[in-house]
Design a protein around this motif. Sequence first.
Motif, PDB file in Angstrom:
ATOM      1  N   ALA A   1      24.044 -73.271 -98.155  1.00 12.79           N
ATOM      2  CA  ALA A   1      24.575 -74.045 -99.455  1.00 12.79           C
ATOM      3  C   ALA A   1      25.619 -75.025 -98.738  1.00 12.79           C
ATOM      4  CB  ALA A   1      25.435 -73.255-100.314  1.00 12.79           C
ATOM      5  N   ALA A   2      26.302 -74.683 -97.582  1.00 19.31           N
ATOM      6  CA  ALA A   2      27.042 -75.740 -97.152  1.00 19.31           C
ATOM      7  C   ALA A   2      26.443 -76.937 -96.336  1.00 19.31           C
ATOM      8  CB  ALA A   2      28.008 -75.248 -96.093  1.00 19.31           C
ATOM      9  N   GLU A   3      25.252 -76.523 -95.820  1.00 21.84           N
ATOM     10  CA  GLU A   3      24.421 -77.566 -94.846  1.00 21.84           C
ATOM     11  C   GLU A   3      23.470 -78.561 -96.302  1.00 21.84           C
ATOM     12  OE1 GLU A   3      20.649 -77.502 -91.720  1.00 21.84           O
ATOM     13  OE2 GLU A   3      21.232 -75.777 -92.593  1.00 21.84           O
ATOM     14  N   ASP A   4      23.151 -77.833 -97.048  1.00 26.11           N
ATOM     15  CA  ASP A   4      22.314 -78.755 -98.151  1.00 26.11           C
ATOM     16  C   ASP A   4      23.254 -79.581 -98.919  1.00 26.11           C
ATOM     17  OD1 ASP A   4      20.162 -77.065 -97.560  1.00 26.11           O
ATOM     18  OD2 ASP A   4      20.252 -75.691 -99.451  1.00 26.11           O
ATOM     19  N   ALA A   5      24.617 -79.288 -99.003  1.00 25.61           N
ATOM     20  CA  ALA A   5      25.823 -80.236 -99.709  1.00 25.61           C
ATOM     21  C   ALA A   5      26.285 -81.151 -98.757  1.00 25.61           C
ATOM     22  CB  ALA A   5      26.491 -79.001-100.499  1.00 25.61           C
ATOM     23  N   ARG A   6      26.069 -80.870 -97.475  1.00 23.81           N
ATOM     24  CA  ARG A   6      26.642 -81.680 -96.543  1.00 23.81           C
ATOM     25  C   ARG A   6      28.125 -81.595 -96.383  1.00 23.81           C
ATOM     26  NH1 ARG A   6      22.442 -86.973 -96.281  1.00 23.81           N
ATOM     27  NH2 ARG A   6      20.655 -85.723 -95.624  1.00 23.81           N
ATOM     28  N   VAL A   7      28.944 -80.619 -96.780  1.00 25.71           N
ATOM     29  CA  VAL A   7      30.023 -80.340 -96.637  1.00 25.71           C
ATOM     30  C   VAL A   7      30.580 -79.810 -95.540  1.00 25.71           C
ATOM     31  CG1 VAL A   7      30.333 -80.075 -99.181  1.00 25.71           C
ATOM     32  CG2 VAL A   7      29.897 -77.889 -97.812  1.00 25.71           C
ATOM     33  N   ALA A   8      31.878 -80.151 -94.924  1.00 21.15           N
ATOM     34  CA  ALA A   8      32.224 -79.567 -93.860  1.00 21.15           C
ATOM     35  C   ALA A   8      32.794 -78.245 -94.158  1.00 21.15           C
ATOM     36  CB  ALA A   8      33.668 -80.407 -93.467  1.00 21.15           C
ATOM     37  N   SER A   9      32.971 -77.460 -93.175  1.00 22.40           N
ATOM     38  CA  SER A   9      33.704 -76.068 -92.973  1.00 22.40           C
ATOM     39  C   SER A   9      34.321 -75.771 -91.753  1.00 22.40           C
ATOM     40  CB  SER A   9      32.326 -75.030 -93.220  1.00 22.40           C
ATOM     41  OG  SER A   9      31.538 -75.303 -91.998  1.00 22.40           O
ATOM     42  N   VAL A  10      35.264 -74.862 -92.041  1.00 21.17           N
ATOM     43  CA  VAL A  10      36.133 -74.226 -90.884  1.00 21.17           C
ATOM     44  C   VAL A  10      36.228 -72.679 -91.302  1.00 21.17           C
ATOM     45  CG1 VAL A  10      38.275 -74.307 -89.755  1.00 21.17           C
ATOM     46  CG2 VAL A  10      37.127 -76.300 -90.228  1.00 21.17           C
ATOM     47  N   VAL A  11      36.232 -71.905 -90.267  1.00 18.17           N
ATOM     48  CA  VAL A  11      36.615 -70.399 -90.478  1.00 18.17           C
ATOM     49  C   VAL A  11      37.909 -70.280 -89.909  1.00 18.17           C
ATOM     50  CG1 VAL A  11      35.691 -68.192 -90.184  1.00 18.17           C
ATOM     51  CG2 VAL A  11      34.013 -69.749 -90.788  1.00 18.17           C
ATOM     52  N   PHE A  12      38.766 -69.607 -90.598  1.00 19.27           N
ATOM     53  CA  PHE A  12      40.119 -69.279 -89.898  1.00 19.27           C
ATOM     54  C   PHE A  12      40.024 -68.281 -89.133  1.00 19.27           C
ATOM     55  CE2 PHE A  12      44.768 -68.125 -90.505  1.00 19.27           C
ATOM     56  CZ  PHE A  12      45.238 -68.759 -89.643  1.00 19.27           C
ATOM     57  N   CYS A  13      39.567 -68.313 -87.867  1.00 21.51           N
ATOM     58  CA  CYS A  13      39.820 -67.335 -86.684  1.00 21.51           C
ATOM     59  C   CYS A  13      41.119 -67.586 -86.176  1.00 21.51           C
ATOM     60  CB  CYS A  13      38.720 -67.498 -85.665  1.00 21.51           C
ATOM     61  SG  CYS A  13      37.077 -67.199 -86.630  1.00 21.51           S
ATOM     62  N   THR A  14      42.213 -66.808 -86.240  1.00 24.64           N
ATOM     63  CA  THR A  14      43.471 -67.300 -85.914  1.00 24.64           C
ATOM     64  C   THR A  14      43.799 -67.592 -84.459  1.00 24.64           C
ATOM     65  OG1 THR A  14      44.182 -65.539 -87.646  1.00 24.64           O
ATOM     66  CG2 THR A  14      46.020 -66.429 -86.222  1.00 24.64           C
ATOM     67  N   LEU A  15      42.931 -66.943 -83.664  1.00 23.84           N
ATOM     68  CA  LEU A  15      43.188 -67.275 -82.029  1.00 23.84           C
ATOM     69  C   LEU A  15      42.908 -68.569 -81.682  1.00 23.84           C
ATOM     70  CD1 LEU A  15      41.980 -63.857 -80.579  1.00 23.84           C
ATOM     71  CD2 LEU A  15      44.288 -64.755 -80.563  1.00 23.84           C
TER      72      LEU A  15
ATOM     73  N   ALA B   1      30.499 -75.058-102.527  1.00 25.59           N
ATOM     74  CA  ALA B   1      29.709 -75.995-101.684  1.00 25.59           C
ATOM     75  C   ALA B   1      28.748 -76.846-102.768  1.00 25.59           C
ATOM     76  CB  ALA B   1      28.886 -75.268-100.564  1.00 25.59           C
ATOM     77  N   ALA B   2      28.221 -75.853-103.513  1.00 26.26           N
ATOM     78  CA  ALA B   2      27.300 -76.547-104.618  1.00 26.26           C
ATOM     79  C   ALA B   2      27.877 -77.497-105.425  1.00 26.26           C
ATOM     80  CB  ALA B   2      26.430 -75.503-105.497  1.00 26.26           C
ATOM     81  N   ALA B   3      29.241 -77.242-105.508  1.00 29.91           N
ATOM     82  CA  ALA B   3      30.236 -78.276-106.353  1.00 29.91           C
ATOM     83  C   ALA B   3      30.550 -79.478-105.414  1.00 29.91           C
ATOM     84  CB  ALA B   3      31.301 -77.434-107.029  1.00 29.91           C
ATOM     85  N   GLY B   4      30.244 -79.612-104.329  1.00 28.61           N
ATOM     86  CA  GLY B   4      30.680 -80.663-103.491  1.00 28.61           C
ATOM     87  C   GLY B   4      32.156 -80.439-102.770  1.00 28.61           C
ATOM     88  N   CYS B   5      32.441 -79.203-102.511  1.00 22.09           N
ATOM     89  CA  CYS B   5      33.670 -78.767-102.045  1.00 22.09           C
ATOM     90  C   CYS B   5      33.476 -78.467-100.867  1.00 22.09           C
ATOM     91  CB  CYS B   5      34.420 -77.695-102.626  1.00 22.09           C
ATOM     92  SG  CYS B   5      35.037 -78.117-104.497  1.00 22.09           S
ATOM     93  N   HIS B   6      34.386 -79.025 -99.567  1.00 21.72           N
ATOM     94  CA  HIS B   6      34.313 -78.649 -98.249  1.00 21.72           C
ATOM     95  C   HIS B   6      34.930 -77.136 -98.422  1.00 21.72           C
ATOM     96  CE1 HIS B   6      33.302 -82.653 -97.008  1.00 21.72           C
ATOM     97  NE2 HIS B   6      34.514 -83.186 -97.659  1.00 21.72           N
ATOM     98  N   LEU B   7      34.780 -76.376 -97.336  1.00 22.46           N
ATOM     99  CA  LEU B   7      35.220 -74.950 -97.145  1.00 22.46           C
ATOM    100  C   LEU B   7      36.125 -74.469 -95.912  1.00 22.46           C
ATOM    101  CD1 LEU B   7      31.590 -73.513 -97.371  1.00 22.46           C
ATOM    102  CD2 LEU B   7      33.182 -73.976 -99.236  1.00 22.46           C
TER     103      LEU B   7
END
Length: 306
Positions: free
Chosen positions: A116-130, A91-97
């Motif tokens: 870190a994700a909030e500070d960098a303003r990057v998007a995120s998704v957690v792969f909860c399969t269901l 996230a600090a490197a500017g990468c979405h997660l």
Amino acid sequence: MTKQTQQLRIGLIGAGPWAGMTQAPALAGHPDVMFSGVWGRRPDAAAALADAHGTAAFTGDEGIDALFAVCDAVAFAVPPDVQAPLAARAAAAGCHLLLDKPVATNTAAARTAARAAEDARVASVVFCTLRFASQTAPWVAEQAAADGWFTAHAQWLGSLYSDGSDSPFAASPWRREKGGLWDVGPHALSALIPVLGDVTTVSAGRGPADTVHLVLRHASGASSTVTLGLSAPGEAAGTSLVLLGEQGRVELPDGWGDPVASFRAAVDALLEAVRTGQPDACDIRFGVRLTEILAEAEELLVRAAP
């Protein structure tokens, strides 16, 4: 400012069985993704997986930063407590997660990654399969839109450690240490919370081997019971989730479909979050909440141990 190209350049951290079975083929086959590379702790594993999908291999600590430099986003297929600090670094490197579940088994580490994700303003998704599988995602959404749920019963029993098991995940040290609570617990919670509301109270007790039993109270006033484990006999293994309420009795559909297709749906969710700036329902903040609930259950189990 996040790096961006026409196709989202996504790299993969991890070169183990799950990465090879799911993340790598999903990224390589997605029309809106440029698969930027694979980082692995073992150079031979990283090279083999990268070669199989026509991308570059990275290894070593310097290789992590080199991969981030050529990516707009990073997917993770590493143990959770390896994932969390690397996610903060990405996230600090500017990468979405695009994270695996659980985000971490340590609440502080999960929260640090989320900040870190909030500070960098990057998007995120957690792969909860269901929440991304073609059969189960619509089911969860449909039940979440209904009212009047009274209680629910969920059971996630695997047989990774039973006699005759040939699962490649049985060799995973973190699964052996943390058991079903942390490996399959996120699956159960990811389906229960959207339907019944956030967890407000937790009770926990031990069963045989790594099996645990949870009793949860939810913000809606409904309750749920959850049985989790990885050491069931093969004949006893299986997954079920039953909701009971004004709608009657409703059961989670059998089968989760192809995990590659489900992961591609998670990639689609990340792409949408990047495009719109609107957080996905399964973002890192949701992942942190899962960690908080499971950590509370784990602490109760530790306190109750003789």
